[in-house]
Design an enzyme around this catalytic site. Structure first.
Site, PDB file in Angstrom:
ATOM      1  N   ASP A   9      16.791  -0.779  -3.203  1.00 32.61           N
ATOM      2  CA  ASP A   9      15.749   0.264  -3.788  1.00 32.61           C
ATOM      3  C   ASP A   9      14.865  -0.121  -4.235  1.00 32.61           C
ATOM      4  O   ASP A   9      14.727  -1.576  -4.229  1.00 32.61           O
ATOM      5  CB  ASP A   9      16.404   1.472  -4.673  1.00 32.61           C
ATOM      6  CG  ASP A   9      15.664   2.165  -5.467  1.00 32.61           C
ATOM      7  OD1 ASP A   9      14.567   3.122  -4.422  1.00 32.61           O
ATOM      8  OD2 ASP A   9      14.380   2.145  -6.579  1.00 32.61           O
ATOM      9  N   ASP A  11      11.164   1.541  -4.933  1.00 30.92           N
ATOM     10  CA  ASP A  11      10.623   1.595  -6.711  1.00 30.92           C
ATOM     11  C   ASP A  11      11.219   1.897  -7.403  1.00 30.92           C
ATOM     12  O   ASP A  11      12.561   2.821  -7.460  1.00 30.92           O
ATOM     13  CB  ASP A  11      10.367   3.784  -6.506  1.00 30.92           C
ATOM     14  CG  ASP A  11       9.065   3.257  -5.407  1.00 30.92           C
ATOM     15  OD1 ASP A  11       8.481   2.505  -5.225  1.00 30.92           O
ATOM     16  OD2 ASP A  11       8.872   3.731  -4.135  1.00 30.92           O
TER      17      ASP A  11
HETATM   18  C1  XBP Z   1      11.125   6.981  -4.764  1.00 26.64           C
HETATM   19  C2  XBP Z   1       9.910   7.603  -5.153  1.00 26.64           C
HETATM   20  C3  XBP Z   1       8.747   7.403  -4.257  1.00 26.64           C
HETATM   21  C4  XBP Z   1       7.327   7.513  -4.540  1.00 26.64           C
HETATM   22  C5  XBP Z   1       5.880   7.297  -3.775  1.00 26.64           C
HETATM   23  O1  XBP Z   1      12.074   7.191  -5.094  1.00 26.64           O
HETATM   24  O2  XBP Z   1      10.231   8.650  -5.682  1.00 26.64           O
HETATM   25  O3  XBP Z   1       8.733   9.669  -4.065  1.00 26.64           O
HETATM   26  O4  XBP Z   1       7.520   7.771  -5.780  1.00 26.64           O
HETATM   27  O5  XBP Z   1       6.327   7.354  -2.290  1.00 26.64           O
HETATM   28  P1  XBP Z   1      13.397   5.612  -5.078  1.00 26.64           P
HETATM   29  P2  XBP Z   1       5.303   7.805  -1.555  1.00 26.64           P
HETATM   30  O6  XBP Z   1      13.115   4.746  -5.120  1.00 26.64           O
HETATM   31  O7  XBP Z   1      14.263   6.332  -5.698  1.00 26.64           O
HETATM   32  O8  XBP Z   1      12.811   5.966  -3.757  1.00 26.64           O
HETATM   33  O9  XBP Z   1       4.174   8.949  -1.875  1.00 26.64           O
HETATM   34  O10 XBP Z   1       5.171   6.822  -0.414  1.00 26.64           O
HETATM   35  O11 XBP Z   1       6.355   9.309  -1.008  1.00 26.64           O
HETATM   36 MG    MG Z   2      13.514   3.487  -7.436  1.00 29.89          MG
END
Ligand code: XBP
Ligand code: MG
Length: 252
Positions: A9, A11
């Site tokens: 992952d 973020d």
């Molecule tokens: C990541 C997210 C994304 C980011 C924003 O979740 O929830 O929505 O916050 O990205 P994970 P975008 O770590 O579970 O993948 O604005 O580019 O959609």
């Molecule tokens: Mg995440």
């Protein structure tokens, strides 16, 4: 069952992108558009219940702004705001303002040296991933990952397992030969839904999440001089995560 590949992952796992990357980028996009929407650190934590930036904006309006009257072209407005937000996020990343979390660069280098295959499985927009990797890890690092599965490439975002299924299928991998790395309950639900054994590293936004089903929950990956902390799960007596640790976790 041999460990062949690691699926990451982005973020909250590779870097603390949410509080200091996505959140300010959303706020800048709202201000540019003359909107009085503002997401402080605490509110943003609540909005993280919904993955996907466009989906998150719609959820905010529906749940927190009953006063807001949606224009006829609301979907278009959200799409435009999201494009502006992506530009702001990329600019932040390009200034090197979103560092990798402890141990990430080291573990990726060790994994590559050990011949493990690497992939990304994330909800965020692909351009964000490339910018983050190039500026906070290594200019060549996007090429280290065989597949960067990201954003709207699948119809259903995490907690649906689709993005993991997509990456596994592209790489021709059986989930039993892989490990996933996540930081959140939604992320863990996605990886477990794809039958992936999962190592969780928590952050301030996800400390209280339910990580039932994770192979281990750690404070972070740790570094030789900066040991990590076990939040839940087995203790292999190793103060940081390396490839030997991953193989033991995968076997266990
Ligand atoms: C990541 C997210 C994304 C980011 C924003 O979740 O929830 O929505 O916050 O990205 P994970 P975008 O770590 O579970 O993948 O604005 O580019 O959609
Ligand atoms: Mg995440």
């Amino acid at each position: 069952m041999t460990l062949h590949a690691l699926l990451f992952d982005v973020d909250g796992t590779l870097a603390d992108t949410e509080r200091d990357g996505h959140r300010p980028a959303f706020n800048q996009a709202f201000a540019d558009a003359g909107l009085d929407w503002h997401w402080d650190v605490a509110l943003y934590g609540k909005l993280l219940a919904v993955t996907g930036g466009k989906e998150r904006m719609k959820y905010y309006i529906d749940h927190y702004r009953p006063d807001y009257i949606k224009p006829g072209n609301f979907d278009e407005l959200v799409a435009d705001l999201h494009k502006a937000k992506t530009r702001h996020y990329i600019a932040l990343a390009a200034r090197g303002e979103i560092p990798m979390r402890p141990g990430v660069g080291r573990l990726l280098a060790e994994a590559r040296a050990a011949g493990l295959r690497l992939a990304i499985a994330t909800t965020t927009t692909p351009e964000n991933v490339t910018a983050l990797l190039e500026h906070s890890l290594d200019p060549d690092s996007p090429g280290w990952f065989e597949v960067i599965a990201a954003g709207d490439i699948v119809p259903d975002k995490k907690p649906a397992p689709d993005i993991y299924h997509y990456a596994l299928e592209k790489m021709g991998l059986d989930p039993i030969d892989c490990l996933a790395f996540e930081d959140s309950q939604n992320g863990l639900r996605a990886s477990l839904g794809a039958d992936l054994k999962t190592l969780v590293t928590v952050n301030d936004y996800t400390l209280d999440h339910d990580f039932t089903g994770a192979a281990v929950v750690l404070s972070d990956l740790g570094e030789p001089g900066a040991p990590n902390r076990i939040v839940a799960g087995p203790d292999f007596g190793q103060p940081f995560v390396d490839v030997a640790y991953l193989r033991a976790l995968h076997r266990g």
